[in-house]
Design a protein around this motif. Structure first.
Motif, PDB file in Angstrom:
ATOM      1  N   ILE A 246       0.839  -1.207   0.000  1.00 34.23           N
ATOM      2  CA  ILE A 246       0.000   0.000   0.000  1.00 34.23           C
ATOM      3  C   ILE A 246       0.871   1.254   0.000  1.00 34.23           C
ATOM      4  O   ILE A 246       0.633   2.202  -0.762  1.00 34.23           O
ATOM      5  N   PHE A 247       1.908   1.260   0.836  1.00 34.01           N
ATOM      6  CA  PHE A 247       2.811   2.412   0.863  1.00 34.01           C
ATOM      7  C   PHE A 247       3.534   2.582  -0.478  1.00 34.01           C
ATOM      8  O   PHE A 247       3.702   3.699  -0.979  1.00 34.01           O
ATOM      9  N   PHE A 248       3.932   1.459  -1.085  1.00 31.73           N
ATOM     10  CA  PHE A 248       4.654   1.532  -2.355  1.00 31.73           C
ATOM     11  C   PHE A 248       3.762   2.070  -3.465  1.00 31.73           C
ATOM     12  O   PHE A 248       4.172   2.946  -4.243  1.00 31.73           O
ATOM     13  N   VAL A 249       2.539   1.555  -3.537  1.00 30.68           N
ATOM     14  CA  VAL A 249       1.594   2.023  -4.554  1.00 30.68           C
ATOM     15  C   VAL A 249       1.268   3.496  -4.345  1.00 30.68           C
ATOM     16  O   VAL A 249       1.175   4.281  -5.314  1.00 30.68           O
ATOM     17  N   ALA A 250       1.100   3.886  -3.060  1.00 29.24           N
ATOM     18  CA  ALA A 250       0.832   5.294  -2.766  1.00 29.24           C
ATOM     19  C   ALA A 250       2.006   6.170  -3.207  1.00 29.24           C
ATOM     20  O   ALA A 250       1.818   7.268  -3.766  1.00 29.24           O
ATOM     21  N   GLY A 251       3.221   5.684  -2.962  1.00 24.82           N
ATOM     22  CA  GLY A 251       4.411   6.432  -3.381  1.00 24.82           C
ATOM     23  C   GLY A 251       4.495   6.561  -4.891  1.00 24.82           C
ATOM     24  O   GLY A 251       4.818   7.636  -5.416  1.00 24.82           O
TER      25      GLY A 251
ATOM     26  N   PHE B 138      10.647  14.824  -8.429  1.00 26.34           N
ATOM     27  CA  PHE B 138      10.455  13.775  -7.427  1.00 26.34           C
ATOM     28  C   PHE B 138      10.408  14.438  -6.057  1.00 26.34           C
ATOM     29  O   PHE B 138      11.368  15.101  -5.653  1.00 26.34           O
ATOM     30  N   THR B 139       9.304  14.267  -5.313  1.00 17.32           N
ATOM     31  CA  THR B 139       9.104  15.016  -4.065  1.00 17.32           C
ATOM     32  C   THR B 139       9.541  14.216  -2.837  1.00 17.32           C
ATOM     33  O   THR B 139       9.727  12.998  -2.889  1.00 17.32           O
ATOM     34  N   ASN B 140       9.668  14.953  -1.739  1.00 15.88           N
ATOM     35  CA  ASN B 140      10.023  14.313  -0.472  1.00 15.88           C
ATOM     36  C   ASN B 140       8.945  13.336  -0.008  1.00 15.88           C
ATOM     37  O   ASN B 140       9.250  12.316   0.611  1.00 15.88           O
ATOM     38  N   MET B 141       7.679  13.664  -0.296  1.00 14.80           N
ATOM     39  CA  MET B 141       6.592  12.763   0.108  1.00 14.80           C
ATOM     40  C   MET B 141       6.708  11.413  -0.589  1.00 14.80           C
ATOM     41  O   MET B 141       6.488  10.368   0.015  1.00 14.80           O
ATOM     42  N   SER B 142       7.073  11.411  -1.856  1.00 15.80           N
ATOM     43  CA  SER B 142       7.257  10.143  -2.566  1.00 15.80           C
ATOM     44  C   SER B 142       8.376   9.336  -1.936  1.00 15.80           C
ATOM     45  O   SER B 142       8.254   8.124  -1.736  1.00 15.80           O
ATOM     46  N   MET B 143       9.477  10.001  -1.607  1.00 14.94           N
ATOM     47  CA  MET B 143      10.587   9.308  -0.944  1.00 14.94           C
ATOM     48  C   MET B 143      10.161   8.758   0.407  1.00 14.94           C
ATOM     49  O   MET B 143      10.536   7.639   0.784  1.00 14.94           O
ATOM     50  N   LEU B 144       9.359   9.531   1.150  1.00 13.31           N
ATOM     51  CA  LEU B 144       8.889   9.069   2.451  1.00 13.31           C
ATOM     52  C   LEU B 144       8.034   7.818   2.312  1.00 13.31           C
ATOM     53  O   LEU B 144       8.181   6.852   3.081  1.00 13.31           O
ATOM     54  N   LEU B 145       7.133   7.812   1.336  1.00 18.44           N
ATOM     55  CA  LEU B 145       6.262   6.650   1.132  1.00 18.44           C
ATOM     56  C   LEU B 145       7.064   5.425   0.690  1.00 18.44           C
ATOM     57  O   LEU B 145       6.804   4.310   1.144  1.00 18.44           O
ATOM     58  N   PHE B 146       8.034   5.621  -0.204  1.00 19.81           N
ATOM     59  CA  PHE B 146       8.875   4.499  -0.627  1.00 19.81           C
ATOM     60  C   PHE B 146       9.703   3.961   0.539  1.00 19.81           C
ATOM     61  O   PHE B 146       9.866   2.745   0.699  1.00 19.81           O
ATOM     62  N   SER B 147      10.227   4.867   1.355  1.00 18.54           N
ATOM     63  CA  SER B 147      11.019   4.445   2.517  1.00 18.54           C
ATOM     64  C   SER B 147      10.159   3.671   3.505  1.00 18.54           C
ATOM     65  O   SER B 147      10.594   2.658   4.055  1.00 18.54           O
ATOM     66  N   ALA B 148       8.922   4.159   3.729  1.00 23.98           N
ATOM     67  CA  ALA B 148       8.016   3.447   4.627  1.00 23.98           C
ATOM     68  C   ALA B 148       7.720   2.049   4.107  1.00 23.98           C
ATOM     69  O   ALA B 148       7.645   1.082   4.882  1.00 23.98           O
ATOM     70  N   SER B 149       7.564   1.913   2.803  1.00 24.58           N
ATOM     71  CA  SER B 149       7.310   0.599   2.212  1.00 24.58           C
ATOM     72  C   SER B 149       8.454  -0.366   2.498  1.00 24.58           C
ATOM     73  O   SER B 149       8.240  -1.513   2.896  1.00 24.58           O
ATOM     74  N   VAL B 150       9.677   0.107   2.303  1.00 25.45           N
ATOM     75  CA  VAL B 150      10.844  -0.753   2.537  1.00 25.45           C
ATOM     76  C   VAL B 150      10.967  -1.109   4.016  1.00 25.45           C
ATOM     77  O   VAL B 150      11.214  -2.269   4.382  1.00 25.45           O
ATOM     78  N   ILE B 151      10.764  -0.115   4.892  1.00 29.37           N
ATOM     79  CA  ILE B 151      10.895  -0.355   6.331  1.00 29.37           C
ATOM     80  C   ILE B 151       9.858  -1.357   6.818  1.00 29.37           C
ATOM     81  O   ILE B 151      10.174  -2.282   7.573  1.00 29.37           O
ATOM     82  N   VAL B 152       8.607  -1.186   6.393  1.00 30.52           N
ATOM     83  CA  VAL B 152       7.541  -2.111   6.809  1.00 30.52           C
ATOM     84  C   VAL B 152       7.846  -3.518   6.324  1.00 30.52           C
ATOM     85  O   VAL B 152       7.660  -4.502   7.056  1.00 30.52           O
TER      86      VAL B 152
END
Length: 287
Positions: free
Chosen positions: A232-237, A251-265
């Motif tokens: 879900i985080f990856f698709v949102a990113g 490429f925005t900081n929000m996209s990086m945050l969502l991608f990072s959250a996907s990897v961390i989860v």
């Protein structure tokens, strides 16, 4: 098979007056254990007069704690757990034992819709059943029923996992499925409880049962919870990146945050999966 019947009881004197004579009549040779969970009424005296072995707590420790105390003290090869409030009938135990004799390690007395305490509890239990069925890959008819027969040696393997509160049926069922111990369900009729009112508090326990949902996932197969969340985080990113690239070309900081959250989860899920495997090593006979 030698049988022990364990009844956790908190202020259930009235229910025991009806339940114990029926149990003693149907199973005169069975060991009957009543775990008095800090009752303030005559629960212990009624249980003793009814021929049960009484284990008393000086204060209330919870339904799960009573179950654990009773399981440790039981001498039978098979332990039957049932409520002391008169909802579970002695006449249904034979069906559980017969199914157990077919090679199962746990047999659960499954309630129908009429056996639920109320409409909202019925909806919640239906949701738990669907979740557990998805997690295990097996149909779970009644995840929260406290009426069950188990092989004592198998059940004791998971005592360290059981909570002291009301979710012991959920945890024990998922533990048996996780360790490849066969589980079966037998339909039973449930009577109206007698004596004290239910100890379940809708608001507080509703929140706690919601947390149990996540506990089920992390206890049984964490990746089934963490992988969809990471996706879900990856698709949102990806969606946010596509939108911002189209609008601003960057490429925005929000996209990086969502991608990072996907990897961390996802990585947390991998670690949780390894911890779960270690947790069940005892149950799988490797320790």
């Amino acid at each position: 098979m030698s049988i022990s019947i364990v009844l956790p009881a908190k202020n259930e004197a009235e229910g025991l007056r009806r339940t114990l004579p029926a149990l003693r009549s149907a199973y005169p040779d069975a060991e009957i254990i009543v775990v008095d969970d800090g009752s303030s009424d005559e629960t212990a005296a009624v249980a003793s007069a009814g021929g049960a072995r009484v284990l008393s707590s000086p204060y209330s420790m919870g339904n799960g704690a009573a179950i654990k105390r009773g399981a440790r003290a039981a001498c039978g090869e098979v332990v039957v757990f049932m409520d002391a409030d008169g909802q579970h009938g002695a006449e249904h135990i034979a069906a559980l034992l017969a199914k157990l004799g077919e090679g199962y390690d746990m047999v659960v007395g499954a309630r129908d819709a009429s056996g639920q305490a109320n409409f909202h509890r019925g909806l919640a239990n239906a949701f738990y059943n669907r979740l557990a069925s998805w997690m295990t890959g097996h149909e779970v008819i009644d995840l929260t029923s406290g009426f069950r027969a188990v092989r004592a040696d198998k059940f004791r393997e998971f005592l360290h996992l059981l909570p002291n509160g009301f979710s012991y049926p959920t945890t024990s069922t998922m533990a048996f499925f996780r360790s490849a111990y066969p589980v079966a369900y037998v339909p039973v009729e449930v009577s109206k409880r007698v004596g004290a009112s239910s100890h379940i508090r809708p608001l507080k326990d509703g929140v706690r049962f919601l947390l149990i949902i996540f506990k089920i996932a992390s206890l049984y197969s964490p990746l089934k919870l963490f992988v969809p969340t990471a996706a879900i985080f990856f698709v949102a990113g990806m969606g946010w990146y596509g939108w911002t690239f189209y609008e601003t070309g960057r490429f925005t900081n929000m996209s990086m945050l969502l991608f990072s959250a996907s990897v961390i989860v996802f990585l947390i899920g991998l670690v949780s999966e390894q911890i779960t495997n270690l947790t069940y090593q005892k149950g799988d006979g490797r320790t």
